[in-house]
Structures are given as structure tokens and as C-alpha cells.
Motif scaffolding. Structure first.
Motif, PDB file in Angstrom:
ATOM      1  N   ILE A  14       0.843  -0.818  -0.320  1.00  0.00           N
ATOM      2  CA  ILE A  14      -0.105   0.391  -0.157  1.00  0.00           C
ATOM      3  C   ILE A  14       0.585   1.422   0.281  1.00  0.00           C
ATOM      4  N   THR A  15       0.630   1.982  -1.081  1.00  0.00           N
ATOM      5  CA  THR A  15       0.985   3.431  -0.873  1.00  0.00           C
ATOM      6  C   THR A  15       0.800   4.482  -0.895  1.00  0.00           C
ATOM      7  N   LYS A  16       0.148   6.175  -0.515  1.00  0.00           N
ATOM      8  CA  LYS A  16      -0.606   6.313  -0.562  1.00  0.00           C
ATOM      9  C   LYS A  16       0.845   8.216  -0.398  1.00  0.00           C
ATOM     10  N   ARG A  17       0.158   9.026  -0.792  1.00  0.00           N
ATOM     11  CA  ARG A  17       1.374  10.214  -1.202  1.00  0.00           C
ATOM     12  C   ARG A  17       0.210  11.118  -0.997  1.00  0.00           C
ATOM     13  N   HIS A  84       5.485  10.772   1.148  1.00  0.00           N
ATOM     14  CA  HIS A  84       4.440   9.635   1.043  1.00  0.00           C
ATOM     15  C   HIS A  84       4.635   8.612   2.176  1.00  0.00           C
ATOM     16  N   MET A 101      -7.219   1.039   6.054  1.00  0.00           N
ATOM     17  CA  MET A 101      -6.765   2.060   5.160  1.00  0.00           C
ATOM     18  C   MET A 101      -7.944   3.223   4.836  1.00  0.00           C
TER      19      MET A 101
END
Length: 104
Positions: A14-17, A84, A101
Motif C-alpha cells: 500500500i502506498t499513498k502520497r 508518502h 485504509m
């Protein structure tokens, strides 16, 4: 984007910026808040005012009136960068990753 649902036992990166690459953490206080979020929001129990409920408690202490912790996902690794984050999570409950999330 993956369309099919994730099963229990699935591993996800999972990646979020931040929007347009904006910083999501600015100082040590933000980093500590993110770390606490990974722990407290990864639970079947949800308290809307969890930050207020935890004031005065240690980093990973739980209030006595909260039920026993039941994690939604198993976090195997994570890293937090200024703009991120990455999380390697294993789903241990149906819909656990999605619920975690949403809260995070």
C-alpha cells in the motif's frame, strides 16, 4: 488498480502520497502521530475521538474501558517519507485492508 477483492492471507503493498507531492509529515510530532495511527486504527474497535481518549497515555497504551485489541491487518513493514508512505500488510479479516485504509 486491482478490481478483484483481496482474500484473507493476501499481502498488499500500500502506498499513498500527499496531493501533488505535498508533505504529509512535517516534524517529529507528525511522525509519532502516524506511528500511533498505524497501531490504534488497525483495530475492529473504533473510537471517533481516539486521540482525545489517548491523551496522557504512553505510545501504545490502551484506555482501560476499550475492549481487547483485534487487528484488521498484520503490518509486516512500513516506511514513512516526508511526502508518502509504504505499508506491507497482510489481510487477516475479510475487508480488513479496506476498513484500515478508510480509517487511516
Amino acid at each position: 488498480m486491482r478490481v478483484e477483492p483481496h482474500d484473507v492471507g493476501s499481502f498488499l503493498h500500500i502506498t499513498k502520497r500527499g496531493a501533488r507531492g505535498a508533505e504529509i509529515v512535517r516534524d517529529e510530532s507528525d511522525r509519532i502521530g502516524f506511528t500511533r495511527s498505524l497501531f490504534y486504527l488497525n483495530d475492529t474497535y473504533s473510537d471517533e475521538n481516539w486521540r482525545k481518549s489517548l491523551s496522557g497515555l504512553g505510545m501504545f497504551e490502551r484506555p482501560a474501558d476499550w475492549p481487547e485489541r483485534e487487528p484488521l491487518v498484520r503490518i509486516h513493514a512500513w516506511t514513512l517519507m516526508p511526502n508518502h508512505f509504504h505499508i506491507l500488510a497482510e489481510q487477516i479479516r475479510d475487508g480488513g485492508v479496506a476498513k484500515f485504509m478508510q480509517r487511516l
